[in-house]
Design a protein around this motif. Structure first.
Motif, mmCIF file in Angstrom:
data_model
loop_
_atom_site.group_PDB
_atom_site.id
_atom_site.type_symbol
_atom_site.label_atom_id
_atom_site.label_comp_id
_atom_site.label_asym_id
_atom_site.label_seq_id
_atom_site.Cartn_x
_atom_site.Cartn_y
_atom_site.Cartn_z
ATOM 1 N N ALA A 188 8.158 15.987 -11.800
ATOM 2 C CA ALA A 188 8.117 14.660 -12.418
ATOM 3 C C ALA A 188 6.904 13.856 -11.972
ATOM 4 N N ARG A 189 6.037 14.434 -11.180
ATOM 5 C CA ARG A 189 4.909 13.693 -10.630
ATOM 6 C C ARG A 189 3.728 13.654 -11.594
ATOM 7 N N TYR A 190 2.836 12.721 -11.314
ATOM 8 C CA TYR A 190 1.607 12.581 -12.081
ATOM 9 C C TYR A 190 0.423 12.545 -11.118
ATOM 10 N N GLU A 191 -0.739 12.884 -11.647
ATOM 11 C CA GLU A 191 -1.969 12.776 -10.863
ATOM 12 C C GLU A 191 -2.996 11.983 -11.659
ATOM 13 N N ILE A 192 -3.464 10.886 -11.051
ATOM 14 C CA ILE A 192 -4.534 10.071 -11.615
ATOM 15 C C ILE A 192 -5.865 10.689 -11.195
ATOM 16 N N VAL A 193 -6.774 10.856 -12.157
ATOM 17 C CA VAL A 193 -8.074 11.452 -11.844
ATOM 18 C C VAL A 193 -9.188 10.537 -12.331
ATOM 19 N N ASP A 194 -10.165 10.332 -11.469
ATOM 20 C CA ASP A 194 -11.346 9.559 -11.838
ATOM 21 C C ASP A 194 -12.581 10.434 -11.664
ATOM 22 N N VAL A 210 -5.589 0.872 -7.391
ATOM 23 C CA VAL A 210 -5.282 0.035 -8.556
ATOM 24 C C VAL A 210 -4.756 0.903 -9.690
ATOM 25 N N TYR A 211 -5.440 2.018 -9.957
ATOM 26 C CA TYR A 211 -5.021 2.897 -11.055
ATOM 27 C C TYR A 211 -3.612 3.448 -10.813
ATOM 28 N N ARG A 212 -3.357 3.874 -9.577
ATOM 29 C CA ARG A 212 -2.050 4.455 -9.257
ATOM 30 C C ARG A 212 -0.931 3.442 -9.451
ATOM 31 N N LEU A 213 -1.139 2.234 -8.911
ATOM 32 C CA LEU A 213 -0.113 1.210 -9.028
ATOM 33 C C LEU A 213 0.108 0.832 -10.493
ATOM 34 N N ALA A 214 -0.973 0.702 -11.252
ATOM 35 C CA ALA A 214 -0.843 0.323 -12.662
ATOM 36 C C ALA A 214 -0.074 1.380 -13.443
ATOM 37 N N TRP A 215 -0.406 2.660 -13.234
ATOM 38 C CA TRP A 215 0.291 3.726 -13.959
ATOM 39 C C TRP A 215 1.771 3.775 -13.556
ATOM 40 N N ALA A 216 2.031 3.643 -12.264
ATOM 41 C CA ALA A 216 3.409 3.713 -11.781
ATOM 42 C C ALA A 216 4.249 2.581 -12.376
#
Length: 267
Positions: A188-194, A210-216
């Motif tokens: 169920a996990r996700y990975e944010i990539v920049d 910021v990206y992680r918190l926004a997506w979560a």
């Protein structure tokens, strides 16, 4: 040499608005006006000026605020027009090219100011020197493990409210991870990539935070369920910061503090 004094100090020395009759040809009203002028001059020369934060920021602006509050305040107080940046346009084209490789993905409707890579006004874009360098960057991306994985989302816009201010940005790519194909242990996990396209291997973990918190928060997840990584495209290096600030730490940045005050990060 004679001592140099400011005009405000000279006015104060010349006129005492509350003084007795000293023989000077100035009325009490004139004295008060000179005193006000001296005060205004001192205010104009003050070394500290309060510059209010705008109600909305980009993620890049939040990073600049955290890295250099005084410099960011100067930018807000005296905004300067930016000259044309061909390197930045090449950076935008790189992001659009990555997006085009996954055309079957559901993409958001974009406005004129929301082109791929539109939030990436950082220094790394200036390192895409010319068309030949852009082509080499595309070839380098093909050698990364992410070129063979299908992202869950690309160029995903977000908006999050922190300390009463709106922070906007775009996430380069989001991957669903499993125990078999990523660093996570839960399906169920996700990975944010920049994607980082610059030659220098430097990046600010605050961006991923910021990206992680926004997506979560956008998807009703605990931030601990979201991993985050920088991919330095030229070298293929993948960097996953071990500890990222959470909401409280990010809000401290907007309130005049630093993300690392008061303990560790948020995950």
């Amino acid at each position: 040499p004679a001592e140099v004094i400011s005009l405000a100090d000279a006015l104060d020395a010349f006129i005492d608005p509350a003084g007795a009759d000293d023989g000077l040809p100035f009325s009490g009203e004139a004295r008060v006006r000179f005193a006000h002028l001296a005060q205004e001059l001192r205010g104009a020369r003050a070394s500290v000026h309060e510059v209010p934060l705008p109600p909305a920021l980009t993620a890049s602006q939040l990073m600049r605020l955290a890295a250099d509050p005084d410099g960011f305040a100067r930018e807000l107080a005296r905004p300067m027009p930016r000259p044309p940046q061909p390197a930045a346009r090449r950076g935008t084209r790189f992001h659009a090219w990555v997006e085009s490789r996954f055309e079957e993905l559901p993409l958001p409707l974009l406005g004129p100011d929301e082109l791929p890579g539109g939030d990436l006004d950082g220094p790394d874009l200036a390192d895409i020197a010319d068309e030949e360098d852009l082509a080499a960057l595309k070839e380098a991306f093909e050698r990364t493990p992410y070129a063979r994985r299908t992202p869950h989302r690309v160029e995903s816009p977000f908006q999050i409210t922190l300390a009463g201010r709106v922070v906007r940005g775009r996430i380069d790519a989001v991957y669903r991870t499993t125990a078999a194909d990523g660093p996570a242990t839960s399906p169920a996990r996700y990975e944010i990539v920049d994607w980082k396209t610059g030659a220098a291997a430097a990046a600010d973990p605050l961006q991923l935070a910021v990206y992680r918190l926004a997506w979560a928060e956008q998807h009703g997840l605990d931030p601990e369920e979201v991993d985050a990584a920088f991919v330095f495209v030229r070298s293929g290096e993948v960097v996953r910061p071990q500890s990222l600030p959470g909401r409280a730490e990010l809000e401290r940045v907007l309130l005049g503090g630093t993300a690392d005050e008061g303990g560790g990060g948020g995950g």
